[in-house]
Write a protein that holds these residues in place. Structure first.
Motif, short mmCIF file in Angstrom:
data_model
loop_
_atom_site.label_atom_id
_atom_site.label_comp_id
_atom_site.label_asym_id
_atom_site.label_seq_id
_atom_site.Cartn_x
_atom_site.Cartn_y
_atom_site.Cartn_z
N GLU A 1 2.63 54.53 6.67
CA GLU A 1 4.09 54.59 6.68
C GLU A 1 4.65 54.02 7.99
N GLU A 2 3.95 54.29 9.09
CA GLU A 2 4.38 53.76 10.38
C GLU A 2 4.26 52.23 10.41
N MET A 3 3.17 51.72 9.84
CA MET A 3 3.00 50.25 9.79
C MET A 3 4.08 49.61 8.93
N LYS A 4 4.41 50.24 7.80
CA LYS A 4 5.48 49.71 6.95
C LYS A 4 6.80 49.68 7.71
N ALA A 5 7.08 50.74 8.45
CA ALA A 5 8.32 50.79 9.24
C ALA A 5 8.31 49.71 10.31
N ASP A 6 7.14 49.48 10.93
CA ASP A 6 7.04 48.43 11.95
C ASP A 6 7.31 47.06 11.35
N VAL A 7 6.77 46.80 10.17
CA VAL A 7 6.99 45.52 9.50
C VAL A 7 8.47 45.36 9.17
N GLU A 8 9.08 46.43 8.68
CA GLU A 8 10.51 46.36 8.35
C GLU A 8 11.35 46.08 9.60
N SER A 9 10.99 46.69 10.72
CA SER A 9 11.77 46.45 11.94
C SER A 9 11.56 45.02 12.44
N LEU A 10 10.37 44.47 12.25
CA LEU A 10 10.13 43.08 12.64
C LEU A 10 10.93 42.12 11.77
N LYS A 11 11.10 42.48 10.50
CA LYS A 11 11.87 41.62 9.60
C LYS A 11 13.34 41.51 10.04
N LYS A 12 13.81 42.50 10.76
CA LYS A 12 15.21 42.53 11.19
C LYS A 12 15.45 41.67 12.43
N ILE A 13 14.38 41.26 13.10
CA ILE A 13 14.52 40.45 14.31
C ILE A 13 14.74 39.00 13.89
N PRO A 14 15.76 38.35 14.45
CA PRO A 14 16.03 36.95 14.09
C PRO A 14 14.81 36.07 14.43
N PRO A 15 14.54 35.06 13.60
CA PRO A 15 13.38 34.19 13.83
C PRO A 15 13.36 33.56 15.23
N GLN A 16 14.57 33.23 15.77
CA GLN A 16 14.61 32.62 17.10
C GLN A 16 14.08 33.58 18.16
N ALA A 17 14.39 34.84 18.03
CA ALA A 17 13.92 35.83 19.00
C ALA A 17 12.41 35.97 18.92
#
Length: 122
Positions: free
Chosen positions: A76-92
C-alpha cells in the motif's frame, strides 16, 4: 496492566500477557525464506516448521499473520509512492534525474539514491 489498590500499591492484573518472542536470525531467515513462496501454511507445514525451528505452532501462526500484514502495508505504501510520483510534473522529474546524473557521472545501475526516493516528495 497494573492497577493501584486503595493504598496506592500496584497490583498485577489477572491476565498476564506473554512476553514478546525474540526470534533468532536463523529462525527469521528460515521463516522469510518460506514466506517468499508460501504466504499461507497448512497445519502440517506449520507443525513441520515449528518443530524444525524450535518454535510453537502459535508462534509460527502469529509470525506469518504479522508478515502478511507487513507485506500488505508495504504494498500500500509503494502504491501511494507511485501515485505521488505521478503527480510530479515531468519537467521536475527530469531535473531530478539530471541532478542525479551529475552526482553519478558513470550513470551506474546501482540502487536509486535517496534523493530520488519517493519519500523525498510530499
Amino acid at each position: 496492566r497494573e492497577h493501584l489498590n486503595a493504598f496506592g500499591q500496584r497490583q498485577a492484573s489477572k491476565k498476564r500477557r506473554k512476553s514478546r518472542t525474540a526470534f533468532t536470525n536463523h529462525q527469521i531467515y528460515e521463516l522469510e525464506k518460506r514466506f517468499l513462496y508460501q504466504k499461507y501454511l497448512s497445519p502440517a507445514d506449520r507443525d513441520q516448521i515449528a518443530q524444525q525451528l524450535g518454535l510453537t505452532n502459535a508462534q509460527v501462526i502469529t509470525w506469518f499473520q504479522n508478515r502478511r500484514a507487513k507485506l500488505k502495508r508495504d504494498l500500500e505504501e509503494m502504491k501511494a509512492d507511485v501515485e505521488s510520483l505521478k503527480k510530479i510534473p515531468p519537467q521536475a522529474l527530469q531535473k531530478l534525474v539530471a541532478m542525479e546524473d551529475m552526482e553519478d557521472p558513470q550513470g551506474g545501475s546501482g540502487p536509486i539514491s535517496p534523493s530520488l526516493s519517493p519519500r523525498a516528495f510530499p
